[in-house]
Scaffold this motif. Structure first.
Motif, short mmCIF file in Angstrom:
data_model
loop_
_atom_site.label_atom_id
_atom_site.label_comp_id
_atom_site.label_asym_id
_atom_site.label_seq_id
_atom_site.Cartn_x
_atom_site.Cartn_y
_atom_site.Cartn_z
N THR A 160 0.83 -1.21 0.00
CA THR A 160 0.00 0.00 0.00
C THR A 160 0.87 1.26 0.00
O THR A 160 0.63 2.20 -0.77
CB THR A 160 -0.92 0.00 1.24
N LEU A 161 1.90 1.28 0.84
CA LEU A 161 2.76 2.47 0.91
C LEU A 161 3.53 2.66 -0.40
O LEU A 161 3.63 3.78 -0.91
CB LEU A 161 3.75 2.34 2.08
N LEU A 162 4.08 1.59 -0.93
CA LEU A 162 4.85 1.71 -2.16
C LEU A 162 3.95 2.05 -3.35
O LEU A 162 4.35 2.75 -4.27
CB LEU A 162 5.66 0.44 -2.45
N ASP A 163 2.71 1.55 -3.29
CA ASP A 163 1.81 1.84 -4.39
C ASP A 163 1.42 3.33 -4.40
O ASP A 163 1.18 3.91 -5.46
CB ASP A 163 0.57 0.96 -4.35
N ALA A 164 1.38 3.95 -3.21
CA ALA A 164 1.11 5.39 -3.17
C ALA A 164 2.27 6.15 -3.83
O ALA A 164 2.06 7.16 -4.51
CB ALA A 164 0.92 5.85 -1.72
N MET A 165 3.50 5.64 -3.66
CA MET A 165 4.65 6.28 -4.33
C MET A 165 4.53 6.10 -5.84
O MET A 165 4.83 7.00 -6.61
CB MET A 165 5.97 5.66 -3.86
N ARG A 166 4.12 4.92 -6.25
CA ARG A 166 3.96 4.67 -7.69
C ARG A 166 2.91 5.61 -8.27
O ARG A 166 3.13 6.24 -9.31
CB ARG A 166 3.52 3.23 -7.94
N ALA A 167 1.76 5.73 -7.60
CA ALA A 167 0.69 6.58 -8.11
C ALA A 167 1.16 8.03 -8.23
O ALA A 167 0.84 8.73 -9.18
CB ALA A 167 -0.53 6.49 -7.20
N ASP A 168 1.96 8.46 -7.26
CA ASP A 168 2.46 9.84 -7.26
C ASP A 168 3.34 10.13 -8.46
O ASP A 168 3.46 11.29 -8.87
CB ASP A 168 3.28 10.08 -5.99
N SER A 169 3.99 9.10 -8.99
CA SER A 169 4.94 9.39 -10.06
C SER A 169 4.21 9.88 -11.31
O SER A 169 4.81 10.44 -12.21
CB SER A 169 5.80 8.16 -10.37
N GLY A 170 2.88 9.68 -11.34
CA GLY A 170 2.13 10.12 -12.51
C GLY A 170 1.40 11.44 -12.34
O GLY A 170 0.71 11.88 -13.24
N ASN A 171 1.52 12.09 -11.18
CA ASN A 171 0.77 13.33 -11.00
C ASN A 171 1.69 14.52 -10.67
O ASN A 171 2.89 14.35 -10.46
CB ASN A 171 -0.32 13.15 -9.93
N ASP A 180 1.31 -3.46 -11.06
CA ASP A 180 1.70 -4.37 -9.99
C ASP A 180 3.13 -4.13 -9.52
O ASP A 180 3.72 -4.98 -8.85
CB ASP A 180 1.55 -5.83 -10.46
N LEU A 181 3.69 -2.95 -9.86
CA LEU A 181 5.09 -2.71 -9.51
C LEU A 181 5.35 -2.82 -8.01
O LEU A 181 6.30 -3.48 -7.57
CB LEU A 181 5.54 -1.32 -10.01
N ALA A 182 4.49 -2.17 -7.20
CA ALA A 182 4.71 -2.17 -5.75
C ALA A 182 4.73 -3.60 -5.22
O ALA A 182 5.59 -3.97 -4.41
CB ALA A 182 3.61 -1.35 -5.07
N GLU A 183 3.82 -4.40 -5.70
CA GLU A 183 3.74 -5.79 -5.22
C GLU A 183 5.00 -6.56 -5.61
O GLU A 183 5.56 -7.33 -4.82
CB GLU A 183 2.49 -6.45 -5.84
N ARG A 184 5.48 -6.35 -6.85
CA ARG A 184 6.67 -7.08 -7.29
C ARG A 184 7.90 -6.66 -6.50
O ARG A 184 8.75 -7.49 -6.14
CB ARG A 184 6.89 -6.85 -8.79
N VAL A 185 8.02 -5.36 -6.22
CA VAL A 185 9.16 -4.88 -5.43
C VAL A 185 9.11 -5.49 -4.03
O VAL A 185 10.10 -6.03 -3.53
CB VAL A 185 9.19 -3.34 -5.37
N VAL A 186 7.95 -5.39 -3.40
CA VAL A 186 7.83 -5.88 -2.02
C VAL A 186 8.14 -7.38 -1.98
O VAL A 186 8.89 -7.85 -1.12
CB VAL A 186 6.43 -5.58 -1.45
N ASP A 187 7.59 -8.14 -2.92
CA ASP A 187 7.84 -9.58 -2.89
C ASP A 187 9.31 -9.90 -3.12
O ASP A 187 9.86 -10.80 -2.48
CB ASP A 187 6.93 -10.29 -3.90
N MET A 188 9.96 -9.15 -4.02
CA MET A 188 11.38 -9.45 -4.24
C MET A 188 12.23 -9.09 -3.02
O MET A 188 13.12 -9.84 -2.64
CB MET A 188 11.92 -8.76 -5.50
#
Lengths: 202, 202
Positions: A93-104, A184-192
Motif C-alpha cells: 500500500t505504501l509503495l503503491d502510493a509512491m507509484r501513483a504519485d509518479s504520474g501526477n 503491480d510494480l509495488a507488489e513485485r518490489v515488495v515480494d522481491m
C-alpha cells in the motif's frame, strides 16, 4: 480606507486577492513540476504564468523562497490507510502510493525538489522534507518495525537500510522506469525484497 | 598566418588554447558538481569561473549544450575489475564503485545530471546515459544473469527489477544517506537483497 456604499461590494475574505494567490501558487507548482529548479525559477516567470503582475506577488511574498515554501506546503503527502493486518500488504500500500504519485503533479514536484537544490536552499529543503517526506518515511518505519516485532520480518533487520531499499527502488523506477509504471510494480518490489534474490533454501 | 622565427616558438598542438579548453571543461564540471542545472548554467558563469573571455568559449563551442556534452564525455565511468568468482562479490564490487563515486566530483556531476534536466535536454541526456550510465548498467545485468545461470540467484529472478533495487538503493543512499557513506554499505545492501527481509525458513 473608505468603504464604497454602492456597486459591487467586496465581501470579507478578499476573494479577488485569494484568487490571485491561488493562481500564483499553481503557477509555481506547475513550473517546478515541469522541471524548473528553484534557483532558476524567477518571480517574472511565475507572474507571467499566473497572469498577474510582479507587484501582486511581492505584496504577499517578500522573496521567491518564501513563495516556494508556501507552494510546497500545499502539497500534503496523503497517507494511504493501512489495513494493519499483514506487513506485506501494508508495504505494498505504501509503495503503491509512491507509484501513483509518479504520474501526477504532486509527485513530479516532490521528485524534482527532492532530487536537487538541497545544498543551495537548506531552509526550503528542511520545510519540504518535514512536510512532504517525513510522514511517509515515519509510516514506512512503523510498518517495518511492526514486522520485526511480529516475526514477519527478520529479527536482525536493519530497518534504516530496508527503508532505503524500498524507497530508493520506487524513486529509481519513477525517474528511470517506463512512463507508466506497471500497476503491480509495488507488489513485485515488495515480494522481491521480502524473499530476496538468492534461491530459496532447498 | 606567419610563424615567428625567434623568441618563444609556439609548438604544435597549441598548448595555450588547450590549456584554456581544459580550464573551460573543468569550470563546467565544477559548476555542475556544485548543483547548477544545465538550464541555469551560462556561458558567462563558465567564462568567469575558468578565467577566460566568453569569446574564447564561443571560438570552440557554438552553444552551451555542446560544451556540456564534451565536458560530460570526459567523465568516463571506470568499471572496477570483477573477480568473476562469486556473484555476491561482484555485486559488492559494482555497488562499492557507486558508493565511492558519491564522494567525488565525477559522482556529483553524474548524480546532478541524472537527477534533472532529462526532459529538457534530450540530446545531452542521451549522450550522458550512453557514456556514464550504460557501461555500468550492462556490467550489473551481466553479473545478475550469470548468477541466474549458475544457480547463485533464483531461477525466476526479474533481472531488470533486481537492477532497479540495487541501483536505486545506492542512489538513494548517495542522495539522502550520511555525508560519508559507511565503508561496508555495498556489502550490507547486497547481503540484504540477496537474503531478503523475511525471516529465513525455519
Amino acid at each position: 480606507m473608505t468603504i464604497q456604499g454602492t456597486g459591487t461590494a467586496r465581501p470579507a475574505g478578499r476573494p479577488r486577492s485569494e484568487k490571485a494567490e491561488r493562481a500564483i501558487i499553481e503557477a509555481t507548482l506547475d513550473l517546478i513540476a515541469e522541471g524548473m529548479g528553484v534557483s532558476e525559477l524567477s518571480i517574472e516567470a511565475i507572474a507571467s504564468r499566473a497572469g498577474v503582475g510582479k507587484t501582486t506577488i511581492y505584496r504577499r511574498w517578500s522573496n521567491k523562497e518564501d513563495l516556494v515554501v508556501d507552494a510546497l506546503a500545499t502539497l500534503k503527502a496523503p497517507l494511504p490507510p493501512l489495513a494493519g493486518v499483514s506487513v506485506r500488504e501494508d508495504l505494498i500500500t505504501l509503495l503503491d502510493a509512491m507509484r501513483a504519485d509518479s504520474g501526477n503533479r504532486r509527485g513530479r514536484c516532490v521528485m524534482n525538489i527532492a532530487m536537487s537544490e538541497a545544498d543551495r536552499h537548506p531552509r526550503l529543503t528542511e520545510r519540504f522534507v518535514e512536510r512532504a517526506v517525513e510522514p511517509r518515511r515515519r509510516a514506512l518505519r512503523e510498518v517495518l518495525e511492526r514486522g520485526v516485532a511480529t516475526g514477519e520480518l527478520r529479527p536482525d533487520l536493519d530497518v534504516t537500510l530496508a527503508m532505503a531499499i524500498l524507497s530508493g527502488t520506487m524513486m529509481w523506477q519513477s525517474k528511470w522506469g517506463p512512463g507508466d509504471l506497471p500497476e503491480d510494480l509495488a507488489e513485485r518490489v515488495v515480494d522481491m525484497v521480502l524473499a530476496g534474490m538468492a534461491p530459496p533454501a532447498a
